[in-house]
Design an enzyme around this catalytic site. Structure first.
Site, PDB file in Angstrom:
ATOM      1  N   CYS A   6      -8.009  76.526  -1.201  1.00 13.52           N
ATOM      2  CA  CYS A   6      -7.991  76.812   0.224  1.00 13.52           C
ATOM      3  C   CYS A   6      -6.611  77.313   0.607  1.00 13.52           C
ATOM      4  O   CYS A   6      -5.662  77.202  -0.177  1.00 13.52           O
ATOM      5  CB  CYS A   6      -8.247  75.543   1.038  1.00 13.52           C
ATOM      6  SG  CYS A   6      -9.881  74.855   0.791  1.00 13.52           S
ATOM      7  N   GLY A  34      -9.529  81.636  -0.431  1.00 12.54           N
ATOM      8  CA  GLY A  34     -10.839  81.125  -0.052  1.00 12.54           C
ATOM      9  C   GLY A  34     -11.577  82.125   0.809  1.00 12.54           C
ATOM     10  O   GLY A  34     -11.010  82.612   1.794  1.00 12.54           O
ATOM     11  N   ASN A 112      -5.439  71.722   2.154  1.00 17.26           N
ATOM     12  CA  ASN A 112      -5.648  72.397   0.876  1.00 17.26           C
ATOM     13  C   ASN A 112      -5.417  71.378  -0.223  1.00 17.26           C
ATOM     14  O   ASN A 112      -4.336  70.805  -0.313  1.00 17.26           O
ATOM     15  CB  ASN A 112      -4.648  73.564   0.744  1.00 17.26           C
ATOM     16  CG  ASN A 112      -4.631  74.203  -0.640  1.00 17.26           C
ATOM     17  OD1 ASN A 112      -3.641  74.794  -1.027  1.00 17.26           O
ATOM     18  ND2 ASN A 112      -5.708  74.090  -1.400  1.00 17.26           N
ATOM     19  N   GLY A 113      -6.450  71.153  -1.045  1.00 16.32           N
ATOM     20  CA  GLY A 113      -6.294  70.207  -2.142  1.00 16.32           C
ATOM     21  C   GLY A 113      -7.553  69.398  -2.325  1.00 16.32           C
ATOM     22  O   GLY A 113      -8.613  69.747  -1.801  1.00 16.32           O
ATOM     23  N   CYS A 251       1.025  72.969  -9.756  1.00 20.13           N
ATOM     24  CA  CYS A 251      -0.098  73.591 -10.489  1.00 20.13           C
ATOM     25  C   CYS A 251       0.373  74.904 -11.114  1.00 20.13           C
ATOM     26  O   CYS A 251       0.698  75.859 -10.407  1.00 20.13           O
ATOM     27  CB  CYS A 251      -1.248  73.858  -9.525  1.00 20.13           C
ATOM     28  SG  CYS A 251      -2.548  74.866 -10.259  1.00 20.13           S
ATOM     29  N   TYR A 257      -2.670  82.699 -11.706  1.00 19.19           N
ATOM     30  CA  TYR A 257      -3.808  83.382 -11.104  1.00 19.19           C
ATOM     31  C   TYR A 257      -3.963  83.225  -9.586  1.00 19.19           C
ATOM     32  O   TYR A 257      -4.159  84.215  -8.891  1.00 19.19           O
ATOM     33  CB  TYR A 257      -5.110  82.930 -11.788  1.00 19.19           C
ATOM     34  CG  TYR A 257      -6.354  83.403 -11.086  1.00 19.19           C
ATOM     35  CD1 TYR A 257      -6.706  84.752 -11.079  1.00 19.19           C
ATOM     36  CD2 TYR A 257      -7.168  82.508 -10.390  1.00 19.19           C
ATOM     37  CE1 TYR A 257      -7.836  85.193 -10.405  1.00 19.19           C
ATOM     38  CE2 TYR A 257      -8.307  82.949  -9.720  1.00 19.19           C
ATOM     39  CZ  TYR A 257      -8.635  84.289  -9.733  1.00 19.19           C
ATOM     40  OH  TYR A 257      -9.743  84.723  -9.064  1.00 19.19           O
ATOM     41  N   SER A 298      -6.057  90.651 -11.378  1.00 21.39           N
ATOM     42  CA  SER A 298      -5.225  89.516 -11.766  1.00 21.39           C
ATOM     43  C   SER A 298      -4.558  89.673 -13.129  1.00 21.39           C
ATOM     44  O   SER A 298      -3.568  89.003 -13.400  1.00 21.39           O
ATOM     45  CB  SER A 298      -6.045  88.230 -11.714  1.00 21.39           C
ATOM     46  OG  SER A 298      -7.264  88.419 -12.393  1.00 21.39           O
ATOM     47  N   ASP A 360      -6.136  89.535 -19.693  1.00 15.21           N
ATOM     48  CA  ASP A 360      -6.822  88.847 -18.588  1.00 15.21           C
ATOM     49  C   ASP A 360      -6.109  87.517 -18.337  1.00 15.21           C
ATOM     50  O   ASP A 360      -5.403  87.011 -19.219  1.00 15.21           O
ATOM     51  CB  ASP A 360      -8.306  88.625 -18.936  1.00 15.21           C
ATOM     52  CG  ASP A 360      -9.171  88.500 -17.672  1.00 15.21           C
ATOM     53  OD1 ASP A 360      -8.614  88.432 -16.562  1.00 15.21           O
ATOM     54  OD2 ASP A 360     -10.410  88.475 -17.814  1.00 15.21           O
ATOM     55  N   ASP A 361      -6.306  86.958 -17.144  1.00 12.30           N
ATOM     56  CA  ASP A 361      -5.585  85.714 -16.827  1.00 12.30           C
ATOM     57  C   ASP A 361      -6.224  84.491 -17.454  1.00 12.30           C
ATOM     58  O   ASP A 361      -5.567  83.483 -17.684  1.00 12.30           O
ATOM     59  CB  ASP A 361      -5.489  85.535 -15.304  1.00 12.30           C
ATOM     60  CG  ASP A 361      -6.855  85.561 -14.646  1.00 12.30           C
ATOM     61  OD1 ASP A 361      -7.552  84.533 -14.682  1.00 12.30           O
ATOM     62  OD2 ASP A 361      -7.253  86.622 -14.135  1.00 12.30           O
ATOM     63  N   CYS A 397     -10.263  69.909 -13.604  1.00  7.52           N
ATOM     64  CA  CYS A 397      -9.167  69.792 -12.639  1.00  7.52           C
ATOM     65  C   CYS A 397      -9.626  68.819 -11.562  1.00  7.52           C
ATOM     66  O   CYS A 397     -10.729  68.951 -11.040  1.00  7.52           O
ATOM     67  CB  CYS A 397      -8.856  71.145 -12.008  1.00  7.52           C
ATOM     68  SG  CYS A 397      -7.682  71.003 -10.631  1.00  7.52           S
ATOM     69  N   CYS A 447       1.844  70.714 -13.497  1.00  7.35           N
ATOM     70  CA  CYS A 447       0.559  70.198 -13.933  1.00  7.35           C
ATOM     71  C   CYS A 447      -0.042  71.261 -14.851  1.00  7.35           C
ATOM     72  O   CYS A 447      -0.068  72.444 -14.502  1.00  7.35           O
ATOM     73  CB  CYS A 447      -0.370  69.970 -12.742  1.00  7.35           C
ATOM     74  SG  CYS A 447      -2.028  69.483 -13.285  1.00  7.35           S
ATOM     75  N   CYS A 450      -5.649  71.051 -16.916  1.00  7.48           N
ATOM     76  CA  CYS A 450      -6.887  71.697 -17.371  1.00  7.48           C
ATOM     77  C   CYS A 450      -6.723  72.339 -18.744  1.00  7.48           C
ATOM     78  O   CYS A 450      -7.709  72.713 -19.371  1.00  7.48           O
ATOM     79  CB  CYS A 450      -7.375  72.707 -16.331  1.00  7.48           C
ATOM     80  SG  CYS A 450      -6.091  73.815 -15.781  1.00  7.48           S
TER      81      CYS A 450
HETATM   82  S1  SF4 Z   1      -5.542  70.774 -13.650  1.00  4.18           S
HETATM   83 FE1  SF4 Z   1      -5.101  73.006 -13.885  1.00  4.18          FE
HETATM   84  S2  SF4 Z   1      -5.874  74.003 -12.037  1.00  4.18           S
HETATM   85 FE2  SF4 Z   1      -5.790  71.786 -11.640  1.00  4.18          FE
HETATM   86  S3  SF4 Z   1      -3.798  71.456 -10.636  1.00  4.18           S
HETATM   87 FE3  SF4 Z   1      -3.500  71.125 -12.834  1.00  4.18          FE
HETATM   88  S4  SF4 Z   1      -2.897  73.160 -13.667  1.00  4.18           S
HETATM   89 FE4  SF4 Z   1      -3.751  73.483 -11.626  1.00  4.18          FE
END
Ligand code: SF4
Length: 465
Positions: A6, A34, A112-113, A251, A257, A298, A360-361, A397, A447, A450
């Protein structure tokens, strides 16, 4: 394709000017975050307590707001939101901002989150009488702040008390009758910046929204920080919820991306990060070829980075029709495949007889990659080498990105060679996990859950979704 979460925007003009039009432009520049629904809530800091004018609906910002709608949204304080649903159904009721009336007036919120303790909080609030109108996390946050407000001296104190109970990711803008508040979770998963234009203060998910609205970048909101702007133009910062920076969890996929390349997040240019990803891809996985090209849009900047490092000319091999609706509006697999062909076409003359490095991303399910490689081969490409500017997606995620369940991820339980065979590429390489930090100069704690299954707030392997 992985979807954005978002975008939020907030503005308080202490000179009393209407803000809705600027919020509209801000949201337009955050539209990439979004596209399902959007909304604007405005009020007047000199007006009646609790008089909030709100319009929200399904659709793009340009579809939801016409000239007449903006003319009705009078007031010098406002917040706005663009939404892609990661929690809560995609319905008009779940669109944001969310405005609630309570004893102290009205509170409007845009978020957002994704809260990781939403179920627990919902139950706790419901047990003490709360009746929810929506299924979104933002309503929980709004209720929590309204309740805490009854036991605190100010709305910002209520936000601080609420943050003690919130877990997960949140970048918030909160509008009270006389104040605009911005707050970011202690890990700083999602970006949030502050800007200034004349006597107006602006908060936005990304710095590109400040540029577009003519606001000067002031600074990032720090992870855990609450910034309050009053109608008199006073600005307060509360950093009591901040945690040491080595625990932050920005993130990394925002850089790869989600975010717009003209944004700067926590001091690092998104464009630079993508160029560096491309350079590292070449350094770690070189290949001889005639042309490097990105999957538009992207993959384009990482392709440029790959070209700079490899000295292979950068070009375009795919044309994107930007006027086609996004892939997710077609739920079935075959629908998704057809959408790829509607959106992308090969530039036959650029491809014929060439060895192509295609950047590609990410690869999520592999459907799009297979389709694109086939399109390039059909157009006469001699070789197609795929390079991906992120590591393979392997884990869910929990912070507001719709990474599909593990079984649907092409990289789950497959080697890179097996994925290459499915996509039909001549070679396939991903950005190495150890390079994720390097693309942002190693300067931030990120982070990368994922990709690794290790998350900033638990620092252990994730549970299967
Ligand atoms: S898990 Fe991946 S998409 Fe989610 S916040 Fe962490 S790095 Fe970003």
């Amino acid at each position: 394709m992985i979807h954005e979460e978002c975008g939020v925007f907030g503005m308080l003009d202490t000179s009393g000017e209407d803000v809705a039009r600027t919020v509209y432009y801000g949201l337009t520049s955050l539209q990439h975050r979004g596209q399902e629904s959007c909304g604007i809530a405005v009020s007047d800091t000199e007006g009646e307590l609790g008089a909030v004018r709100l319009r929200k609906d399904m659709g793009l910002v340009s579809e939801v707001f016409g000239e007449e709608d903006l003319a009705k949204l009078t007031g010098n304080i406002g917040i706005g939101h663009v939404r892609y649903s990661t929690a809560g159904a995609s319905t008009r009721e779940n669109a944001q901002p969310l405005a609630i009336n309570y004893i102290k007036g009205t509170l409007a919120i845009a978020h957002n989150g994704n809260l990781t303790n939403a179920d627990e909080l919902r139950e706790k609030l419901a047990m003490t009488g709360a009746i929810f109108q929506t299924t979104i996390d933002s309503e929980l946050i709004a209720y929590l702040i309204a309740r805490k407000r009854l036991e605190s001296k100010s709305v910002e104190e209520a936000v601080a008390l609420s943050m003690k109970e919130l877990k997960g990711s949140y970048s918030l803008v909160v509008m009270s009758p006389r104040k605009l508040i911005a707050a970011r979770d202690p890990y700083g998963f999602r970006p949030l910046v502050m800007g200034k234009r004349g006597k107006a203060y602006v908060f936005a998910s990304e710095s590109c929204a400040l540029d577009v609205t003519g606001a000067e970048f002031v600074r990032d909101i720090e992870p855990g920080e609450i910034v309050t702007v009053t109608s008199e133009g006073e600005v307060f910062s509360d950093k009591s919820r901040c945690i040491p920076s080595e625990k932050h969890g920005h993130c990394i996929f925002e850089y790869i991306y989600f975010a717009r390349p003209d944004s700067v997040i926590d001091g690092i240019s998104v464009y630079d990060a993508r160029i560096r990803a491309g350079k590292y891809l070449f350094r770690d996985c070189p290949i001889d070829a005639d042309i490097v090209a990105g999957v538009p849009e992207s993959g384009n900047i990482a392709a440029l980075g790959y070209s700079i490092a490899s000295r292979i000319p950068c070009g375009q091999v795919l044309f994107k029709n930007s006027y086609i609706g996004r892939t997710f509006i077609k739920p079935g697999q075959s629908g998704r495949e057809n959408s790829v062909m509607l959106k992308l076409n090969t530039l036959k003359h650029a491809v014929e007889g060439k060895r192509v490095v295609l950047i590609d991303d990410s690869i999520v399910r592999g459907t799009t990659s297979y389709r694109i490689v086939k399109m390039l081969r059909d157009a006469g490409a001699r070789e197609v080498h795929m390079r991906i500017s992120s590591p393979p997606f392997l884990w869910p995620c929990f912070y507001g990105t719709d990474v599909p369940e593990r079984k649907q991820l092409i990289a789950y339980n497959r080697s890179i060679e097996e994925i290459r065979q499915i996509t039909g590429a001549d070679s396939l390489e991903y950005l190495k996990v150890e390079r994720l930090k390097d693309i942002i100069y190693g300067s931030k704690n990120i982070c990368e859950g994922c990709f690794t299954g290790v998350y900033p707030d638990v620092r252990e392997k994730g549970e299967e979704k």
